[in-house]
Write a protein that holds these residues in place. Structure first.
Motif, PDB file in Angstrom:
ATOM      1  N   MET A   1       0.828  -1.161   0.065  1.00  0.00           N
ATOM      2  CA  MET A   1      -0.249  -0.040  -0.111  1.00  0.00           C
ATOM      3  C   MET A   1       0.940   1.308  -0.014  1.00  0.00           C
ATOM      4  SD  MET A   1      -3.071   1.170   2.498  1.00  0.00           S
ATOM      5  CE  MET A   1      -2.273   1.393   4.140  1.00  0.00           C
ATOM      6  N   SER A   2       1.863   1.371   0.830  1.00  0.00           N
ATOM      7  CA  SER A   2       2.684   2.354   0.941  1.00  0.00           C
ATOM      8  C   SER A   2       3.486   2.499  -0.211  1.00  0.00           C
ATOM      9  CB  SER A   2       3.511   2.658   2.255  1.00  0.00           C
ATOM     10  OG  SER A   2       4.372   1.428   2.269  1.00  0.00           O
ATOM     11  N   GLY A   3       4.121   1.601  -0.927  1.00  0.00           N
ATOM     12  CA  GLY A   3       4.858   1.452  -2.281  1.00  0.00           C
ATOM     13  C   GLY A   3       4.280   2.118  -3.233  1.00  0.00           C
ATOM     14  N   LEU A   4       2.853   1.586  -3.384  1.00  0.00           N
ATOM     15  CA  LEU A   4       2.276   2.058  -4.266  1.00  0.00           C
ATOM     16  C   LEU A   4       1.954   3.570  -4.288  1.00  0.00           C
ATOM     17  CD1 LEU A   4       0.303   1.697  -6.947  1.00  0.00           C
ATOM     18  CD2 LEU A   4      -1.456   1.152  -5.475  1.00  0.00           C
ATOM     19  N   PHE A   5       1.436   4.042  -3.067  1.00  0.00           N
ATOM     20  CA  PHE A   5       1.269   5.409  -2.694  1.00  0.00           C
ATOM     21  C   PHE A   5       2.535   6.418  -3.358  1.00  0.00           C
ATOM     22  CE2 PHE A   5       1.006   9.166   0.057  1.00  0.00           C
ATOM     23  CZ  PHE A   5       0.101   9.707  -0.380  1.00  0.00           C
ATOM     24  N   THR A   6       3.810   5.729  -2.644  1.00  0.00           N
ATOM     25  CA  THR A   6       4.911   6.366  -2.758  1.00  0.00           C
ATOM     26  C   THR A   6       5.349   6.477  -4.155  1.00  0.00           C
ATOM     27  OG1 THR A   6       5.826   5.803  -0.546  1.00  0.00           O
ATOM     28  CG2 THR A   6       7.490   6.478  -2.367  1.00  0.00           C
ATOM     29  N   VAL A   9       2.771   9.037  -6.044  1.00  0.00           N
ATOM     30  CA  VAL A   9       2.854  10.373  -5.502  1.00  0.00           C
ATOM     31  C   VAL A   9       4.002  11.015  -5.395  1.00  0.00           C
ATOM     32  CG1 VAL A   9       2.031  12.046  -3.769  1.00  0.00           C
ATOM     33  CG2 VAL A   9       0.422  10.223  -4.339  1.00  0.00           C
ATOM     34  N   ARG A  10       5.278  10.436  -5.253  1.00  0.00           N
ATOM     35  CA  ARG A  10       6.667  10.569  -4.926  1.00  0.00           C
ATOM     36  C   ARG A  10       6.882  11.432  -3.649  1.00  0.00           C
ATOM     37  NH1 ARG A  10       8.684  10.631 -10.605  1.00  0.00           N
ATOM     38  NH2 ARG A  10       7.688   8.909 -11.413  1.00  0.00           N
ATOM     39  N   SER A  11       6.124  10.910  -2.618  1.00  0.00           N
ATOM     40  CA  SER A  11       6.371  11.244  -1.355  1.00  0.00           C
ATOM     41  C   SER A  11       6.433  10.303  -0.546  1.00  0.00           C
ATOM     42  CB  SER A  11       4.970  12.219  -1.247  1.00  0.00           C
ATOM     43  OG  SER A  11       5.128  12.845   0.141  1.00  0.00           O
ATOM     44  N   PRO A  12       7.588   9.843  -0.075  1.00  0.00           N
ATOM     45  CA  PRO A  12       8.013   8.589   0.502  1.00  0.00           C
ATOM     46  C   PRO A  12       7.550   8.899   2.096  1.00  0.00           C
ATOM     47  CG  PRO A  12      10.089   9.232  -0.445  1.00  0.00           C
ATOM     48  CD  PRO A  12       8.984  10.201  -0.727  1.00  0.00           C
ATOM     49  N   SER A  40      10.182   4.957  -4.542  1.00  0.00           N
ATOM     50  CA  SER A  40      10.716   6.055  -4.861  1.00  0.00           C
ATOM     51  C   SER A  40      11.864   5.861  -5.997  1.00  0.00           C
ATOM     52  CB  SER A  40      10.861   6.802  -3.710  1.00  0.00           C
ATOM     53  OG  SER A  40      11.315   8.456  -4.048  1.00  0.00           O
ATOM     54  N   LEU A  41      12.977   4.922  -5.821  1.00  0.00           N
ATOM     55  CA  LEU A  41      14.060   5.093  -6.405  1.00  0.00           C
ATOM     56  C   LEU A  41      13.580   4.613  -7.830  1.00  0.00           C
ATOM     57  CD1 LEU A  41      16.744   4.199  -3.939  1.00  0.00           C
ATOM     58  CD2 LEU A  41      16.304   6.032  -5.059  1.00  0.00           C
ATOM     59  N   VAL A  42      12.792   3.562  -7.888  1.00  0.00           N
ATOM     60  CA  VAL A  42      12.389   2.845  -9.175  1.00  0.00           C
ATOM     61  C   VAL A  42      11.492   3.819 -10.050  1.00  0.00           C
ATOM     62  CG1 VAL A  42      10.781   0.970  -9.987  1.00  0.00           C
ATOM     63  CG2 VAL A  42      12.606   0.332  -8.040  1.00  0.00           C
ATOM     64  N   ALA A  43      10.368   4.477  -9.150  1.00  0.00           N
ATOM     65  CA  ALA A  43       9.764   5.412  -9.891  1.00  0.00           C
ATOM     66  C   ALA A  43      10.333   6.591 -10.499  1.00  0.00           C
ATOM     67  CB  ALA A  43       8.629   5.972  -8.974  1.00  0.00           C
ATOM     68  N   ARG A  44      11.497   6.883  -9.889  1.00  0.00           N
ATOM     69  CA  ARG A  44      12.286   7.976 -10.573  1.00  0.00           C
ATOM     70  C   ARG A  44      13.322   7.462 -11.679  1.00  0.00           C
ATOM     71  NH1 ARG A  44      14.245  11.854  -5.518  1.00  0.00           N
ATOM     72  NH2 ARG A  44      12.085  12.465  -4.799  1.00  0.00           N
ATOM     73  N   ALA A  45      13.660   6.303 -11.494  1.00  0.00           N
ATOM     74  CA  ALA A  45      14.238   5.552 -12.788  1.00  0.00           C
ATOM     75  C   ALA A  45      13.651   5.436 -13.754  1.00  0.00           C
ATOM     76  CB  ALA A  45      15.094   4.308 -12.114  1.00  0.00           C
ATOM     77  N   LEU A  46      12.483   5.245 -13.692  1.00  0.00           N
ATOM     78  CA  LEU A  46      11.565   4.587 -14.851  1.00  0.00           C
ATOM     79  C   LEU A  46      10.906   5.982 -15.403  1.00  0.00           C
ATOM     80  CD1 LEU A  46       9.437   1.754 -13.637  1.00  0.00           C
ATOM     81  CD2 LEU A  46      11.316   1.694 -14.901  1.00  0.00           C
ATOM     82  N   GLY A  47      11.210   7.050 -14.774  1.00  0.00           N
ATOM     83  CA  GLY A  47      10.760   8.374 -15.337  1.00  0.00           C
ATOM     84  C   GLY A  47       9.327   8.548 -15.118  1.00  0.00           C
ATOM     85  N   SER A  49       5.887  11.378 -14.638  1.00  0.00           N
ATOM     86  CA  SER A  49       5.606  12.566 -13.695  1.00  0.00           C
ATOM     87  C   SER A  49       4.508  12.086 -12.688  1.00  0.00           C
ATOM     88  CB  SER A  49       5.019  13.731 -14.236  1.00  0.00           C
ATOM     89  OG  SER A  49       3.750  13.410 -14.890  1.00  0.00           O
ATOM     90  N   PRO A  50       4.786  12.711 -11.356  1.00  0.00           N
ATOM     91  CA  PRO A  50       3.936  12.131 -10.330  1.00  0.00           C
ATOM     92  C   PRO A  50       2.415  12.608 -10.654  1.00  0.00           C
ATOM     93  CG  PRO A  50       5.466  13.820  -9.497  1.00  0.00           C
ATOM     94  CD  PRO A  50       5.662  13.487 -10.839  1.00  0.00           C
ATOM     95  N   ILE A  51       1.322  11.980  -9.954  1.00  0.00           N
ATOM     96  CA  ILE A  51       0.101  12.380 -10.291  1.00  0.00           C
ATOM     97  C   ILE A  51      -0.445  13.664  -9.811  1.00  0.00           C
ATOM     98  CG2 ILE A  51      -1.482  10.343 -10.791  1.00  0.00           C
ATOM     99  CD1 ILE A  51      -1.687   9.957  -8.047  1.00  0.00           C
TER     100      ILE A  51
END
Length: 53
Positions: A1-6, A9-12, A40-47, A49-51
């Motif tokens: 749940m927290s991994g998906l949210f992070t 939204v990109r807010s760990p 957060s690291l994987v989301a930034r690496a994949l590129g 934008s946050p919602i």
């Protein structure tokens, strides 16, 4: 749940605090922080934008 949210939204820290408050499972704080940081690291690496941006 927290991994998906992070990742979306990109807010760990908000993901960690929100999940801890909703579940009350403070014993899993360290794995939760690790999950949020990894998401957060994987989301930034994949590129992309946050919602909310």
């Amino acid at each position: 749940m927290s991994g998906l949210f992070t990742a979306s939204v990109r807010s760990p820290m908000v993901g960690v605090v929100l999940t801890l408050e909703l579940t009350g499972a403070y014993a899993v704080t360290l794995p939760l922080v690790a999950t949020c940081l990894a998401a957060s690291l994987v989301a930034r690496a994949l590129g992309g934008s946050p919602i909310y941006e």
